[in-house]
Design a protein around this motif. Structure first.
Motif, mmCIF file in Angstrom:
data_model
loop_
_atom_site.group_PDB
_atom_site.id
_atom_site.type_symbol
_atom_site.label_atom_id
_atom_site.label_comp_id
_atom_site.label_asym_id
_atom_site.label_seq_id
_atom_site.Cartn_x
_atom_site.Cartn_y
_atom_site.Cartn_z
ATOM 1 N N ALA A 68 -0.492 6.240 3.604
ATOM 2 C CA ALA A 68 -1.938 6.025 3.558
ATOM 3 C C ALA A 68 -2.471 5.995 2.132
ATOM 4 O O ALA A 68 -3.614 5.579 1.912
ATOM 5 N N GLY A 69 -1.662 6.432 1.169
ATOM 6 C CA GLY A 69 -2.072 6.368 -0.226
ATOM 7 C C GLY A 69 -2.334 7.706 -0.876
ATOM 8 O O GLY A 69 -2.736 7.757 -2.043
ATOM 9 N N PHE A 70 -2.111 8.802 -0.159
ATOM 10 C CA PHE A 70 -2.290 10.114 -0.769
ATOM 11 C C PHE A 70 -1.089 10.441 -1.659
ATOM 12 O O PHE A 70 0.039 10.031 -1.374
ATOM 13 N N ALA A 115 9.913 2.165 4.448
ATOM 14 C CA ALA A 115 8.905 1.413 3.697
ATOM 15 C C ALA A 115 7.665 2.272 3.466
ATOM 16 O O ALA A 115 7.293 3.091 4.308
ATOM 17 N N LYS A 116 7.041 2.073 2.320
ATOM 18 C CA LYS A 116 5.807 2.794 1.974
ATOM 19 C C LYS A 116 4.614 1.835 2.004
ATOM 20 O O LYS A 116 3.667 1.970 1.243
ATOM 21 N N PRO A 129 -0.958 -0.040 -4.960
ATOM 22 C CA PRO A 129 0.263 0.749 -5.171
ATOM 23 C C PRO A 129 0.002 2.217 -4.884
ATOM 24 O O PRO A 129 -1.140 2.689 -4.931
ATOM 25 N N LEU A 130 1.061 2.936 -4.585
ATOM 26 C CA LEU A 130 0.917 4.372 -4.376
ATOM 27 C C LEU A 130 0.600 5.047 -5.698
ATOM 28 O O LEU A 130 0.994 4.566 -6.762
ATOM 29 N N ALA A 135 -5.704 5.781 -1.713
ATOM 30 C CA ALA A 135 -5.963 5.859 -0.274
ATOM 31 C C ALA A 135 -7.225 5.078 0.091
ATOM 32 O O ALA A 135 -7.265 4.387 1.120
ATOM 33 N N ARG A 136 -8.246 5.157 -0.737
ATOM 34 C CA ARG A 136 -9.478 4.404 -0.465
ATOM 35 C C ARG A 136 -9.213 2.901 -0.510
ATOM 36 O O ARG A 136 -9.726 2.138 0.320
#
Length: 308
Positions: free
Chosen positions: A79-81, A23-24, A293-294, A283-284
């Motif tokens: 983390a969103g990077f 999972a992301k 979303p990523l 990420a923020r």
């Protein structure tokens, strides 16, 4: 004699299926509730590390440590990077400029396939990220970088599953030297050290465990610009007598101030603190507790607009 490059390539390939299915989700959401603490996906790490343990390859060719690297890169993507900026990538080649990936997506399909074949044949990319420090090139285990920003995150990992007291002093010296080398050239980057030990140290060499805890704390920057931005320790274990051993993370003996959650929080927060607010927006948002979303593949264009 085995080719170390081939060995490393195959080692990472063993982890691909697990990472692709993992999972992301945001690490700051737990059961729908926003948390200040990073929630690492320990179950993913346990599945990854069980692969070399079952293959009796805990020390051979560093496959166990590469599982740790692959997992930490996965956590940074959670983390969103942007996935294209975090190395090792979740597919081969593990180290490849995001600009090349962006070009591939823009090329006509036939030409893109030909270029991709050339890349996979070794014409571009690498299995290792080698970063120039102040004094020497350093093979860095987990990296986030782009040409327009330079390295933003540099992470060194070590794994120790036996002979704890015998090897601890050497790991300490190496780690401190690497921190000085990297931070002298990249003072704003998040530079971290993450140490994984087998939990057998608790009974076999308790004094070595106490020294490990002390070492992890002392490797940090005390405000003088030396040492790491963040350091972390994780214990793992498995049953050697099992025909199908499963690695499990062992948490309680590790003090909270050097545990995995605080380590990942500190690394992410350092990157966000020293970059413009319109960079790393996903990420923020995730850090703020939003269901974001990523980032998509347009990130590189957005980053350059923000910087220039």
């Amino acid at each position: 004699m085995a080719n170390p490059v081939v060995e490393k390539t195959l080692a990472f390939a063993e982890f691909d299926t697990t990472l692709m299915s993992a999972a992301k989700d945001s690490p700051w959401l737990s059961n729908g509730a926003v948390t200040e603490e990073f929630n690492p996906s320990y179950s993913v790490l346990e599945r990854l590390l069980s692969i070399p343990v079952r293959n009796k390859a805990v020390t051979r060719s560093g496959r166990f440590a590469q599982g740790v690297d692959a997992w930490l890169a996965h956590e940074l993507r959670r983390a969103g990077f942007d996935a294209d900026l975090v190395w090792p990538r979740p597919e081969a080649p593990r180290v490849l400029s995001s600009d090349i990936l962006d070009l591939l997506r823009r090329l006509p399909e036939r030409l893109a396939d030909e270029v991709h074949e050339s890349i996979m044949a070794g014409k571009a990319g690498s299995t290792d990220a080698r970063i120039l420090g102040r004094a020497y090139m350093k093979q860095t285990d987990v990296v986030m970088t782009h040409w327009s920003t330079g390295p933003e995150l540099l992470l060194s990992t070590k794994a120790m599953t036996s002979s704890f007291g015998k090897n601890l002093a050497n790991r300490y010296e190496e780690a401190y030297g690497d921190a000085a080398n990297l931070r002298a050239r990249y003072p704003l980057a998040a530079v971290g050290f993450f140490f994984v030990q087998r939990a057998t140290i608790l009974e076999s060499e308790p004094a070595a465990f106490r020294r490990t805890v002390d070492m992890i704390r002392k490797l940090r920057d005390f405000g003088d610009g030396f040492g790491y931005t963040a350091t972390g320790l994780l214990l793992v274990d498995w049953d050697d007598d099992s025909d199908n051993p499963e690695v499990r993370c062992v948490h309680p003996p590790v003090p909270q101030d050097i545990a995995t959650a605080q380590f990942l929080n500190a690394m992410v927060d350092t990157v966000l603190k020293v970059t413009p607010i319109d960079l790393h927006e996903a990420a923020r948002a995730r850090r703020a507790g939003e269901v974001a979303p990523l980032p998509g593949h347009e990130w590189v264009d957005e980053q350059q607009d923000a910087l220039f």
